[in-house]
Write a protein that holds these residues in place. Structure first.
Motif, mmCIF file in Angstrom:
data_model
loop_
_atom_site.group_PDB
_atom_site.id
_atom_site.type_symbol
_atom_site.label_atom_id
_atom_site.label_comp_id
_atom_site.label_asym_id
_atom_site.label_seq_id
_atom_site.Cartn_x
_atom_site.Cartn_y
_atom_site.Cartn_z
ATOM 1 N N ILE A 70 0.826 -1.201 0.000
ATOM 2 C CA ILE A 70 0.000 0.000 0.000
ATOM 3 C C ILE A 70 0.864 1.255 0.000
ATOM 4 N N ALA A 71 1.962 1.236 0.755
ATOM 5 C CA ALA A 71 2.835 2.417 0.817
ATOM 6 C C ALA A 71 3.345 2.807 -0.568
ATOM 7 N N LEU A 72 3.647 1.818 -1.395
ATOM 8 C CA LEU A 72 4.143 2.122 -2.731
ATOM 9 C C LEU A 72 3.030 2.606 -3.650
ATOM 10 N N ASP A 73 1.788 2.188 -3.369
ATOM 11 C CA ASP A 73 0.655 2.780 -4.084
ATOM 12 C C ASP A 73 0.513 4.254 -3.726
ATOM 13 N N HIS A 74 0.794 4.602 -2.472
ATOM 14 C CA HIS A 74 0.770 6.008 -2.071
ATOM 15 C C HIS A 74 1.815 6.807 -2.858
ATOM 16 N N VAL A 75 2.998 6.241 -2.985
ATOM 17 C CA VAL A 75 4.063 6.927 -3.737
ATOM 18 C C VAL A 75 3.653 7.100 -5.195
ATOM 19 N N ARG A 76 3.041 6.068 -5.753
ATOM 20 C CA ARG A 76 2.590 6.133 -7.140
ATOM 21 C C ARG A 76 1.542 7.235 -7.312
ATOM 22 N N ALA A 77 0.650 7.363 -6.329
ATOM 23 C CA ALA A 77 -0.359 8.415 -6.379
ATOM 24 C C ALA A 77 0.293 9.797 -6.329
ATOM 25 N N LEU A 78 1.294 9.959 -5.477
ATOM 26 C CA LEU A 78 2.001 11.237 -5.389
ATOM 27 C C LEU A 78 2.667 11.571 -6.720
ATOM 28 N N ALA A 79 3.287 10.597 -7.346
ATOM 29 C CA ALA A 79 3.931 10.832 -8.638
ATOM 30 C C ALA A 79 2.907 11.299 -9.668
ATOM 31 N N ALA A 80 1.742 10.638 -9.699
ATOM 32 C CA ALA A 80 0.699 11.026 -10.643
ATOM 33 C C ALA A 80 0.189 12.431 -10.349
ATOM 34 N N PHE A 81 0.041 12.751 -9.048
ATOM 35 C CA PHE A 81 -0.447 14.084 -8.697
ATOM 36 C C PHE A 81 0.562 15.166 -9.063
ATOM 37 N N LEU A 82 1.844 14.895 -8.891
ATOM 38 C CA LEU A 82 2.852 15.876 -9.285
ATOM 39 C C LEU A 82 2.735 16.217 -10.767
ATOM 40 N N VAL A 83 2.620 15.199 -11.602
ATOM 41 C CA VAL A 83 2.501 15.437 -13.044
ATOM 42 C C VAL A 83 1.181 16.143 -13.354
ATOM 43 N N PHE A 84 0.097 15.689 -12.715
ATOM 44 C CA PHE A 84 -1.211 16.312 -12.923
ATOM 45 C C PHE A 84 -1.166 17.785 -12.532
ATOM 46 N N SER A 85 -0.576 18.095 -11.377
ATOM 47 C CA SER A 85 -0.529 19.478 -10.912
ATOM 48 C C SER A 85 0.306 20.356 -11.837
ATOM 49 N N TRP A 86 1.360 19.784 -12.422
ATOM 50 C CA TRP A 86 2.195 20.528 -13.374
ATOM 51 C C TRP A 86 1.353 21.029 -14.543
ATOM 52 N N LEU A 98 -7.544 31.340 -10.553
ATOM 53 C CA LEU A 98 -6.493 30.355 -10.315
ATOM 54 C C LEU A 98 -5.097 30.883 -10.614
ATOM 55 N N SER A 99 -4.935 32.171 -10.802
ATOM 56 C CA SER A 99 -3.611 32.711 -11.125
ATOM 57 C C SER A 99 -2.659 32.654 -9.939
ATOM 58 N N ASN A 100 -3.215 32.549 -8.729
ATOM 59 C CA ASN A 100 -2.398 32.412 -7.528
ATOM 60 C C ASN A 100 -1.986 30.953 -7.363
ATOM 61 N N PHE A 101 -0.693 30.710 -7.174
ATOM 62 C CA PHE A 101 -0.173 29.347 -7.085
ATOM 63 C C PHE A 101 -0.872 28.534 -6.004
ATOM 64 N N TYR A 102 -1.044 29.113 -4.811
ATOM 65 C CA TYR A 102 -1.593 28.363 -3.687
ATOM 66 C C TYR A 102 -3.065 28.006 -3.915
ATOM 67 N N VAL A 103 -3.799 28.933 -4.507
ATOM 68 C CA VAL A 103 -5.210 28.664 -4.819
ATOM 69 C C VAL A 103 -5.305 27.559 -5.874
ATOM 70 N N ALA A 104 -4.477 27.664 -6.901
ATOM 71 C CA ALA A 104 -4.514 26.671 -7.976
ATOM 72 C C ALA A 104 -4.113 25.292 -7.468
ATOM 73 N N LEU A 105 -3.095 25.239 -6.607
ATOM 74 C CA LEU A 105 -2.668 23.948 -6.073
ATOM 75 C C LEU A 105 -3.763 23.340 -5.202
ATOM 76 N N PHE A 106 -4.456 24.174 -4.437
ATOM 77 C CA PHE A 106 -5.566 23.677 -3.626
ATOM 78 C C PHE A 106 -6.640 23.044 -4.507
ATOM 79 N N TRP A 107 -7.004 23.690 -5.595
ATOM 80 C CA TRP A 107 -8.044 23.169 -6.474
ATOM 81 C C TRP A 107 -7.559 21.994 -7.306
#
Length: 371
Positions: free
Chosen positions: A10-26, A309-318
């Motif tokens: 499960i821990a590695l599934d968490h890491v995989r989710a983080l990797a996907a979110f990083l790319v998605f957020s980019w 969404l021009s503010n980084f923190y607002v955009a990251l939250f959404w």
């Protein structure tokens, strides 16, 4: 998901989710033109810099891939033919669907779909596959190298570490020849080899990472500080011709690999609640990774009707609820595109007493594999 080898981590599934979110957020934050959040500058909260430079999620995916396959094959001998067959069954169906959808999108917008079709065979070597599919080609290159890397690591892990000098030297040579090395460092095995090799080495030396909380915190803070400076001075969009790409893959890989090893060896999660939700995102990360580019810009525009969404923190939250809104699509993709071919997988690893006792549990349990 069921594997022919291994366990469910499960821990590695968490890491995989983080990797996907990083790319998605980019892509959610910047798309391809610096909207809605401009590329320039770096967040004041320096630990959030990796999300502003979310392309780093690709390195996390690949370091995780090296770690997982070292773990799956620990004490086992690989049957290369069936291994490659299984990986094709896992990756090819959704990749082909993504290619087809990308082609239809090009044709619908009156683009040069003939040139697109001609580029697809070249994608086995060049980074031309759409929607991040180029990284799947790099994974395939790793799969070809994996048997040799295992032999080298089992003989002497230090020898595998020394092979990093080859990739670093190649990047130095390309920089001196071309005046830039980002293209090779980011899009090809010349840069990504470091991720795979150090991921494998992190598993090999996992006992030194277990419950080393202060070490993990120091690595995490150092990585975030480094990426804040990288982001501040221009990041991936502004430092395209910088020498930093010679060492950036190694720095990313070393930090991610050690943190993966720490998280895997030092945590114990139940498959319920928030842990379950994040693990589901990890289980569907391949679908989210390839498919999100079809919808993420539309999601941004929809939210922008009501929120600036021009503010980084607002955009990251959404970006967080937008990311989890991808889960139904991920489920449908896995259920109807990715899962059916898995019935034809074959066992590709056998226990070999000469390689020592596997560190993982017995075969046949539920498992998570790399992408």
């Amino acid at each position: 998901m069921r594997s022919t080898t291994g366990e469910h981590w499960i821990a590695l599934d968490h890491v995989r989710a983080l990797a996907a979110f990083l790319v998605f957020s980019w892509h959610f934050l910047h798309w391809s033109d610096g909207t809605p959040v401009a590329y320039a500058g770096a967040p004041v909260v320096f630990v959030l810099a990796p999300f502003d430079e979310g392309h780093t999620g690709v390195a996390l995916f690949m370091a995780l891939s090296g770690y997982i396959f070292a773990k799956l094959l620990d004490g086992r001998r690989i049957m290369v033919g069936w291994f490659l067959w299984n990986r094709m069954l896992r990756l090819a169906p959704l990749l082909l669907v993504t290619m087809a959808l990308a082609g239809l999108n090009i044709a619908a917008h009156h683009g040069d779909y003939v040139a697109y079709l001609k580029s697809l065979p070249l994608g086995l070597v060049l980074p031309s596959w759409p929607n991040g599919g180029w990284s799947i080609a790099v994974e395939l290159h790793f799969y070809v190298l994996l048997p040799l890397m295992l032999v080298v690591m089992r003989r002497n892990p230090a020898l595998l570490a020394l092979t990093l000098l080859i990739s670093i030297s190649a990047r130095i040579g390309l920089f001196m020849q071309l005046g830039e090395v980002k293209s090779a460092a980011y899009f090809t095995i010349i840069g990504r080899y470091d991720d795979f090799a150090l991921g494998m080495l992190a598993f090999q030396y996992r006992r030194y990472l277990k419950r080393r909380h202060r070490l993990a915190l120091a690595v995490l803070i150092s990585y975030c500080a480094f990426y804040w400076a990288f982001d501040w001075f221009g990041g991936a969009n502004g430092l395209t011709r910088s020498w930093i790409w010679i060492i950036l893959p190694t720095i990313e890989a070393a930090c991610f690999a050690s943190l993966i090893g720490y998280y895997d060896q030092s945590t114990s999660f139940q498959d319920r609640g928030i842990s379950w939700l994040v693990a589901r995102a990890g289980a569907y990360s391949y679908s989210i990774y390839l498919m999100h580019l079809f919808v993420v810009n539309h999601m941004t525009h929809l939210i922008e009707r009501y929120v600036n969404l021009s503010n980084f923190y607002v955009a990251l939250f959404w970006a967080i609820p937008a990311f989890f809104a991808m889960l139904p699509l991920g489920y449908l993709s896995f259920r109807f595109i990715e899962a059916p071919p898995l019935a034809y997988r074959r066992r590709y690893a056998i226990t070999d007493p000469t390689l020592g006792k596997p560190a993982t549990a017995a075969l046949g349990q539920e498992a998570s594999e790399a992408l």
